[in-house]
Design an enzyme around this catalytic site. Structure first.
Site, short mmCIF file in Angstrom:
data_model
loop_
_atom_site.label_atom_id
_atom_site.label_comp_id
_atom_site.label_asym_id
_atom_site.label_seq_id
_atom_site.Cartn_x
_atom_site.Cartn_y
_atom_site.Cartn_z
N TYR A 175 31.07 17.89 23.93
CA TYR A 175 29.98 18.84 24.12
C TYR A 175 29.47 18.80 25.56
O TYR A 175 29.24 19.85 26.17
CB TYR A 175 28.84 18.51 23.15
CG TYR A 175 27.82 19.62 23.04
CD1 TYR A 175 27.90 20.57 22.03
CD2 TYR A 175 26.79 19.74 23.97
CE1 TYR A 175 26.99 21.60 21.94
CE2 TYR A 175 25.88 20.77 23.89
CZ TYR A 175 25.98 21.70 22.87
OH TYR A 175 25.07 22.72 22.79
N PHE A 193 30.57 49.83 34.46
CA PHE A 193 31.40 49.45 33.33
C PHE A 193 30.50 49.55 32.09
O PHE A 193 29.29 49.39 32.19
CB PHE A 193 31.96 48.03 33.51
CG PHE A 193 32.93 47.66 32.42
CD1 PHE A 193 34.15 48.29 32.34
CD2 PHE A 193 32.60 46.72 31.46
CE1 PHE A 193 35.04 47.99 31.31
CE2 PHE A 193 33.48 46.42 30.43
CZ PHE A 193 34.71 47.05 30.36
N THR A 194 31.10 49.83 30.95
CA THR A 194 30.30 50.12 29.74
C THR A 194 29.28 49.01 29.44
O THR A 194 28.09 49.28 29.29
CB THR A 194 31.22 50.27 28.51
OG1 THR A 194 32.12 49.16 28.49
CG2 THR A 194 32.00 51.57 28.57
N ASP A 200 31.67 41.88 40.63
CA ASP A 200 32.34 41.73 39.33
C ASP A 200 33.83 41.63 39.63
O ASP A 200 34.48 42.60 39.98
CB ASP A 200 32.03 42.95 38.44
CG ASP A 200 32.74 42.88 37.09
OD1 ASP A 200 33.72 42.12 36.96
OD2 ASP A 200 32.31 43.60 36.17
N LYS A 216 40.84 39.10 31.47
CA LYS A 216 41.75 39.96 32.24
C LYS A 216 42.65 39.08 33.11
O LYS A 216 43.70 38.68 32.68
CB LYS A 216 40.94 40.95 33.08
CG LYS A 216 39.66 41.47 32.43
CD LYS A 216 39.92 42.50 31.36
CE LYS A 216 38.70 42.85 30.51
NZ LYS A 216 37.52 43.34 31.18
N ARG A 244 38.68 57.10 27.70
CA ARG A 244 37.72 56.78 28.75
C ARG A 244 37.21 58.10 29.29
O ARG A 244 37.67 58.61 30.30
CB ARG A 244 38.35 55.92 29.86
CG ARG A 244 38.77 54.54 29.42
CD ARG A 244 37.64 53.49 29.38
NE ARG A 244 36.84 53.46 28.17
CZ ARG A 244 36.18 52.38 27.76
NH1 ARG A 244 36.25 51.25 28.42
NH2 ARG A 244 35.44 52.43 26.69
N PHE A 268 31.57 54.64 21.38
CA PHE A 268 33.03 54.73 21.34
C PHE A 268 33.66 53.65 20.48
O PHE A 268 34.77 53.79 20.00
CB PHE A 268 33.63 54.69 22.75
CG PHE A 268 33.38 53.41 23.50
CD1 PHE A 268 32.23 53.24 24.24
CD2 PHE A 268 34.31 52.38 23.47
CE1 PHE A 268 31.99 52.06 24.94
CE2 PHE A 268 34.09 51.19 24.17
CZ PHE A 268 32.92 51.03 24.89
C1 LIG Z 1 36.10 43.50 30.76
C2 LIG Z 1 35.13 43.69 31.82
C3 LIG Z 1 33.81 43.29 31.65
C4 LIG Z 1 33.27 42.71 30.37
O1 LIG Z 1 33.90 41.50 30.05
P1 LIG Z 1 34.11 41.01 28.54
O2 LIG Z 1 34.84 39.72 28.70
O3 LIG Z 1 34.89 42.04 27.81
O4 LIG Z 1 32.77 40.82 27.96
C5 LIG Z 1 32.96 43.49 32.72
N1 LIG Z 1 33.38 44.05 33.86
C6 LIG Z 1 34.64 44.44 34.04
C7 LIG Z 1 35.06 45.06 35.33
C8 LIG Z 1 35.57 44.28 33.04
O5 LIG Z 1 36.83 44.69 33.22
#
Ligand SMILES: *Cc1c(COP(=O)(O)O)cnc(C)c1O
Length: 492
Positions: free
Chosen positions: A91, A143-144, A234, A277, A400, A466
């Site tokens: 932990y 981003f969403t 990001d 990613k 998208r 979506f």
């Molecule tokens: C996927 C993504 C996110 C969100 O990340 P999650 O791991 O899906 O929560 C944020 N910003 C970008 C550019 C992304 O591609």
């Protein structure tokens, strides 16, 4: 093996064939496989109907090529799986976390790091600490999940991209750039104090993985410094951005992806990413060289994520991510999707199918607005094209476009400037012949586009609609498309 950057100069990812063609060749071999299934077109029609013409609501046993996303579905390496076994499960104080911290320091050049359970957890914590209601968070593109978190906090997120970004048939190499003049105008109009932070996303996910240039990142940073505004990067899809900087920006031809990634990370005040990613693992992190910024966020980590040596991830994932961070700057990985996408885009352009150019780093983006000019914008052309592609191929893509836009807080529908059907290319997952199949079915659909009509909502959730929204085809076009396909191509 992954330290051998000399290979980069050789450009081995693209093999020159003896007839002059270029072929992107995978620089790995497959050691574990998963069987996939292509169900007959009659079953595909039934499946998309059951899923409410929303590709998110389909079960994977009816999917042939899953090109919904590159998130959490990338192929891990043998070394990552070994790290899974070797991780130190505890932990607090896990040595696996310290291995991860060392990898971040080595690869990103960032001293302070904390894990979070996904990218959106970072997007929850950062504005929570650094914004107040009414603040503005200018970004190159939203981003969403980012926008949802910003708006929950009653802040706004203007997108200040350059005009060229919305030209889907562009040749401009850096469509993900922020427009510095628009940023200056926002600062002038509202005052720097109203800007919680400026957010740069590398590459821009919803724009199709379009990169920005290093010069642009640094120019924006200068404006931030001058106005004492924090810059947040990001970096979820950063390695593809770095690879395209290497390919497209003057002065970077001879730098390695690893060097460019480090240089990118040296610019912002704060960095975060989704590990799903580039590092091919579920998880995420926040990192910085600024101790003061770090210490403002850190106390909130155990409230929302977990103790600082795991941050909502399992140690196994932290261990795999430590390896993933080191591997992600390997040009054979960072460039693999870029090359595969370019291969697909070049062929689709030649076949007259409207796609987003230049190729980005995330997937093949079909311009549904141009593909289906007869479908009105408020009948969701991108959503319709994704459903049609599934019927004609068993390929799952992602809408998208306007379906992916939530209504404004007053309930007005926000029309997306781009209507895209995205075929994401998860890293190291699909082969060249599978990409060829996708190209062929898109070409067939383009010839039969008149059969595709619009969609209407039958169930519309209040936020991130979506994901769970259900739609129905106008005039029952799904059945007609399936029948035409069967007649020409056969039952499968
Ligand atoms: C996927 C993504 C996110 C969100 O990340 P999650 O791991 O899906 O929560 C944020 N910003 C970008 C550019 C992304 O591609």
């Amino acid at each position: 093996m992954y330290d051998d950057h000399n290979r980069e100069a050789e450009g081995r990812l693209v093999m020159k064939l003896s007839d002059g063609r270029e072929l992107p060749v995978e620089m790995w071999k497959t050691r574990i496989v998963q069987k996939i299934n292509l169900v007959p077109v009659a079953d595909r029609l039934k499946a998309i109907e059951e899923g409410g013409y929303n590709t998110f609501l389909m079960k994977s046993n009816v999917i042939f090529l899953d090109m919904l996303t590159d998130s959490g579905v990338n192929a891990m390496s043998d070394n990552q799986l070994a790290a899974w076994m070797n991780s130190d499960d505890c932990y607090a104080g896990s040595m696996t976390f310290y291995e991860f911290e060392k990898a971040v320091q080595d690869v990103l050049g960032l001293k302070y790091v904390m894990n979070v359970h996904q990218g959106r957890a970072a997007e929850h914590l950062i504005p929570k600490v650094f914004s107040k209601p009414g603040d503005i968070v200018p970004t190159n593109f939203h981003f969403t999940t980012t926008r949802a978190h910003i708006e929950i906090l009653q802040c706004t997120m203007p997108e200040i991209y350059k005009d060229e970004a919305m030209n889907t048939a562009s040749k401009y190499p850096f469509k993900g750039e922020m427009d510095p003049e628009k940023l200056n105008a926002i600062i002038k109009k509202n005052g720097a104090k109203k800007i919680a932070f400026v957010r740069m996303e590398a590459t821009t996910n919803l724009m199709g993985g379009q990169p920005f240039s290093m010069a642009n990142l640094k120019e924006i940073k200068e404006i931030c410094v001058k106005n004492k505004i924090m810059m947040v990067l990001d970096g979820s899809l950063m390695c593809e951005n770095a690879y395209m900087i290497r390919e497209r920006e003057k002065g970077y031809e001879n730098k390695t992806v690893a060097q460019i990634v480090k240089e990118m990370c040296s610019v912002p005040d704060l960095y975060y990413m989704s590990g799903r990613k580039n590092t091919c693992v579920r998880g995420g992190c926040i990192a910085t060289n600024n101790e003061e910024i770090f210490l403002k966020i850190k106390p909130w980590l155990p409230v929302y994520e977990g103790f600082f040596t795991y941050g909502g991830m399992s140690q196994r994932e932290v261990g795999m991510m430590a390896v993933g961070i080191r591997e992600m700057v390997d040009p054979d990985l960072a460039g693999a999707t870029v090359r595969q996408i370019k291969f697909g885009i070049d062929k689709l352009v030649a076949a007259g199918v409207p796609v987003v150019t230049p190729p980005g780093g995330l997937g093949i983006h079909v311009d549904a607005g141009k593909f289906l000019p007869h479908v009105p914008h408020n009948e969701y052309p991108a959503g319709a094209l994704c459903a049609a592609l599934y019927i004609a191929s068993g390929i799952r893509s992602m809408e998208r476009g306007t379906v992916s836009m939530d209504r404004t807080p007053d309930g007005v529908e926000r029309m997306s400037e781009l209507e895209l059907c995205r075929l994401a290319c998860p890293r190291r997952v699909y082969s060249q012949s599978q990409i060829e199949y996708a190209i062929d079915r898109l070409t067939w659909l383009h010839k039969n586009k008149k059969l595709i009509k619009g969609l209407k909502f039958t169930y519309e959730p209040p936020v991130l609609r979506f994901f769970l929204g259900k739609l129905a085809p106008i005039d029952n076009w799904g059945e007609k498309l399936a029948a035409a396909y069967k007649k020409e191509m056969g039952p499968v």
